[in-house]
Design a protein around this motif. Structure first.
Motif, PDB file in Angstrom:
ATOM      1  N   ASP A  34       0.830  -1.205   0.000  1.00 18.03           N
ATOM      2  CA  ASP A  34       0.000   0.000   0.000  1.00 18.03           C
ATOM      3  C   ASP A  34       0.869   1.261   0.000  1.00 18.03           C
ATOM      4  O   ASP A  34       0.620   2.194  -0.765  1.00 18.03           O
ATOM      5  N   VAL A  35       1.876   1.272   0.833  1.00 23.04           N
ATOM      6  CA  VAL A  35       2.782   2.419   0.903  1.00 23.04           C
ATOM      7  C   VAL A  35       3.549   2.568  -0.404  1.00 23.04           C
ATOM      8  O   VAL A  35       3.676   3.671  -0.944  1.00 23.04           O
ATOM      9  N   ALA A  36       4.062   1.470  -0.950  1.00 23.80           N
ATOM     10  CA  ALA A  36       4.841   1.528  -2.190  1.00 23.80           C
ATOM     11  C   ALA A  36       4.009   2.066  -3.356  1.00 23.80           C
ATOM     12  O   ALA A  36       4.483   2.902  -4.130  1.00 23.80           O
ATOM     13  N   VAL A  37       2.766   1.606  -3.488  1.00 20.85           N
ATOM     14  CA  VAL A  37       1.895   2.074  -4.575  1.00 20.85           C
ATOM     15  C   VAL A  37       1.568   3.557  -4.387  1.00 20.85           C
ATOM     16  O   VAL A  37       1.590   4.331  -5.349  1.00 20.85           O
ATOM     17  N   ALA A  38       1.298   3.968  -3.161  1.00 22.79           N
ATOM     18  CA  ALA A  38       1.006   5.384  -2.895  1.00 22.79           C
ATOM     19  C   ALA A  38       2.220   6.255  -3.192  1.00 22.79           C
ATOM     20  O   ALA A  38       2.091   7.345  -3.774  1.00 22.79           O
ATOM     21  N   GLU A  39       3.404   5.802  -2.816  1.00 22.06           N
ATOM     22  CA  GLU A  39       4.617   6.572  -3.094  1.00 22.06           C
ATOM     23  C   GLU A  39       4.858   6.689  -4.597  1.00 22.06           C
ATOM     24  O   GLU A  39       5.186   7.761  -5.098  1.00 22.06           O
ATOM     25  N   ALA A  40       4.686   5.592  -5.332  1.00 22.74           N
ATOM     26  CA  ALA A  40       4.853   5.626  -6.787  1.00 22.74           C
ATOM     27  C   ALA A  40       3.842   6.580  -7.415  1.00 22.74           C
ATOM     28  O   ALA A  40       4.182   7.367  -8.302  1.00 22.74           O
TER      29      ALA A  40
END
Length: 114
Positions: free
Chosen positions: A71-77
């Motif tokens: 979730d964090v990785a997708v939001a950061e991307a």
């Protein structure tokens, strides 16, 4: 047979454009500028992703990169302009979000269920 390193390669038609896209996806510049036609990101001591100028093979690769928090990785991307990945369940194995790079190579971020 014993293995001690992994190099996964993504062939592209436009190195500068691909480096920009992968930098935004990964969130940092390449770690190793190999030469004028290849760069590499190092994720662990023994795991590398390289992007290489190779128009003949561009668009036919697939790589999955495991992250701690999908979730964090997708939001950061998404915050860096890499949009459009829906998070999907991959059975009891975990979850995945996938994108196509500018050449059509498939890049998935996965979170493995432990």
């Amino acid at each position: 047979m014993d293995f001690d390193m992994v190099f996964a390669g993504m062939p592209v038609t436009n190195l500068a454009g691909a480096v920009d896209w992968y930098t935004r996806l990964i969130g940092r510049p390449a770690d190793v500028p190999v030469n004028d036609t290849e760069v590499m990101w190092q994720f662990t001591e023994t795991a590398f992703l390289y992007v290489v100028l190779d128009p003949e093979h561009a668009g036919s690769s697939l790589v999955s990169l495991s992250v701690v928090d999908l979730d964090v990785a997708v939001a950061e991307a998404a915050g860096r302009g890499v949009l459009g990945a829906a998070i999907q369940s991959i059975g009891s194995a975990g979850r995945r979000a996938s994108w196509n790079d500018p050449d059509g190579n498939r890049v998935a971020l996965i979170q493995i269920t432990h």
